[in-house]
Design an enzyme around this catalytic site. Structure first.
Site, short mmCIF file in Angstrom:
data_model
loop_
_atom_site.label_atom_id
_atom_site.label_comp_id
_atom_site.label_asym_id
_atom_site.label_seq_id
_atom_site.Cartn_x
_atom_site.Cartn_y
_atom_site.Cartn_z
N HIS A 1 0.83 -1.21 0.00
CA HIS A 1 0.00 0.00 0.00
C HIS A 1 0.86 1.26 0.00
O HIS A 1 0.61 2.20 -0.75
CB HIS A 1 -0.88 0.05 1.27
N LYS B 1 -18.70 -5.91 7.94
CA LYS B 1 -17.50 -6.71 7.68
C LYS B 1 -16.58 -6.65 8.90
O LYS B 1 -16.21 -5.57 9.35
CB LYS B 1 -16.79 -6.10 6.46
N ARG C 1 -1.90 -6.26 -8.60
CA ARG C 1 -0.75 -7.14 -8.50
C ARG C 1 -0.90 -8.37 -9.36
O ARG C 1 0.05 -8.91 -9.86
CB ARG C 1 -0.58 -7.61 -7.04
N SER D 1 -3.11 -7.82 2.77
CA SER D 1 -3.33 -7.74 4.22
C SER D 1 -3.76 -9.07 4.81
O SER D 1 -3.37 -9.39 5.94
CB SER D 1 -4.40 -6.68 4.52
#
Lengths: 163, 163, 163, 163, 163, 163
Positions: D18, D42, D91, D129
């Site tokens: 990030h 969430k 990515r 993450s």
């Protein structure tokens, strides 16, 4: 701080997909240089001069856009013009692998220049110059893919070639 | 039980990505044969003899590694050398589709030989020989992609070719 | 030099695809440890003990194969058992992205351990444990996907659950 | 013309990947708002307040960067802050499909905002993450993935949770 | 309502994968026209006449199938034959990107014609004509990829070519 | 010969993307059964009865279309209704991997039923029900994604839920 971005490509010919990316890039940067990658070993349908004129005409109403050509290493050209970004349009996954490869190579060659991926309108998803040339070669209509004057130029190139 | 693996490729030229895969393969097998696939119909920048010497020099410090060439079917070569595995480096998704295709074809031709996919260091992700040739052709530095002696050889090949 | 490889997974339950990969791995390494990844937070259909017995029975005829379980970091387990490789079966592109991610993370955590990707027989391409559980839950036959004793166990698990 | 870009995410926690994207974005835009997407449904490991502080600390040396949170529709937030761009790091291929989906949806909702894809350094390719949380949960070292103070916070969260 | 579908391709040569797709298409449509795309600029191993005969022989036992050739735009050919569908076999992700591109282009050119993707049997996953030609060129057996009479024709083409 | 095709899904809720696929399927087959897959373990936003009514209303003007629900194995349902095809819309690569998996599993379970992949209009590329639910949850407009009466139903579901 003025920021310059390059938008490199072969543009053989320029399509509505390219133009959509250029329009978006011109919103994001202070100066966008549409950069024709010149490779003497690679055959193109349109000459460098023809492509330069087609692009210039296609982008004439988009502010902050210039056209140039680059026969050497793109990152050297970018450094010379103080560009901070190289713009790439991505449409599909197979595009992306190749684009990653180029972006990583360019980053290795010049750390300060960032590759920026933009997504053309889904209307132009999967559109590319070679498909356009192929449709034109077979006598199909290409006016939903390229500007009128490019469509005419394509028609002219292929007239007399078909049996 | 001694186990032999082939690592086939064109190696035009060998890169740090190839060398990383070879080093990993040499940890896993008792003998690794770097196998230059010879295809007379395909033009290469370096001759077979040049590539053989470059590879030999690049791998001279890695134990258990040999260099060979193969002009026929890879699986026949594998069977002749009692190889149990064919090593392939994979970096990207588009690689992988092609690699699956080859692996499935080879398995059809010789059930006993397993294709083994290794992932080169992410430092070399997306690096390949044709990008290296292209950068060298345009006068860019390639010493972060290939050994020094290959970088010099590339420079020599392209000197005099640029206007 | 004896070489050990781990083949980690949840194996909920073991399928013919897993067994095909284990068979190939056992050809390439001197010792293959089928390693059940234990995650107390993740619900499984079969208990750890059931899965351990199923795997042991499924691989009993394949030489050089052991079963173990790992509740901690896989690379720590690998280092403790002197493993040189972590085996992963790959079937599809979306697999592969996740697998790359894990492989790169594991490499960061333990440089000496190489992730090795093997491709199960195309007969088992795209087969996975969750599809098998889903088919069994809906009363479909799964004997072309898993060994007989696993098919029976699945049937038992889901009997009485359907209205 | 001042140009603002949003960089939305959950940042649970912020990683070097990030931070690499934020650094690049800050080179390209006049103002970058790291935007924490708040979703009450969430579950996250770190509270909103913890994540806000972690990000603020992680980006304190990068000029032109702010932190904010957004509980509603991202494009509404973008329009309110006159943002011209939404930054996304990509990515891998599976990332990209999801990203395309979001980008197209956002474009439908607000034509003037362009999604800009940047590629984090290959050193952080495939880092995310959830992998970091998983490694930390299992007691592995995460200081090559996240800043020291995040690594400590992760350690603290998971201490006492393992048997 | 009688429904016609085209199955276009180069078929250089026809493989078991093609035949599997044709068989499935013939179950779904009232008439399937295997359509050889003729491109005078593209070199093929087998002549148009050879390919036509090979296909005719390969499909002789499949009902509702015809063979034709098309030198112009495929959608014009489809409209002329009142086809409602263009059949494409897809095996892999990289296939799919290209196929999407063609399908979208064709849809732009003729809205009424739907591209239908079928998946050949996994036994033929990743099989394609160029792999078959390559294996045959190197003297490998191709009888698990193509009908006997095509295997013989391939052998004949390449005999005398190898040193 | 009358040919029936199933178009299975959760349809929570039905979108313009689904409707586009149904319209294309209805051109290709004599009868299209939109089949709601019922899974008691999976939470949905709309009840089965709500979804059934929404679909019925959305397809009322498309000829040859029926709505049904299936709580068991899809292939059993297909065999019972003499279906020759299962229709799947594909938009993206990650879709496709999952779809291949299902298609191969279904083929293993019932050889005679062919999975047919159709591509929704690029206008609906990447559109899916969960994105629509998410946008609606956050108060965004969804009338460019779903029919008016579904948009109203979504609004109603989420009103009172937001702070």
């Amino acid at each position: 701080m003025k920021r310059t971005a390059l938008y490199p490509g072969t543009f053989d010919p320029i399509t509505f997909g390219h133009m959509d990316v250029i329009r978006r890039a011109a919103d994001l940067f202070d100066r966008v240089i549409v950069t024709i990658a010149v490779n003497p070993d690679k055959h193109t349908l349109f000459t460098l001069s023809e492509r330069r004129k087609q692009i210039a005409r296609a982008v004439q109403d988009i502010p902050r856009v210039e056209v140039a050509e680059c026969g050497g290493l793109l990152v050297d050209f970018a450094l010379k013009h103080n560009a901070v970004a190289i713009i790439r349009g991505v449409r599909a996954v197979s595009d992306f692998d190749y684009e990653f490869q180029m972006a990583l190579t360019n980053r290795k060659l010049a750390e300060t220049i960032t590759t920026v991926f933009l997504m053309p309108h889904e209307r132009y998803a999967y559109l590319n110059s070679s498909i356009v040339r192929e449709v034109a070669r077979l006598g199909g209509r290409v006016d939903c893919f390229v500007p009128d004057f490019v469509a005419s130029a394509l028609k002219k190139k292929f007239s007399g070639k078909k049996s």
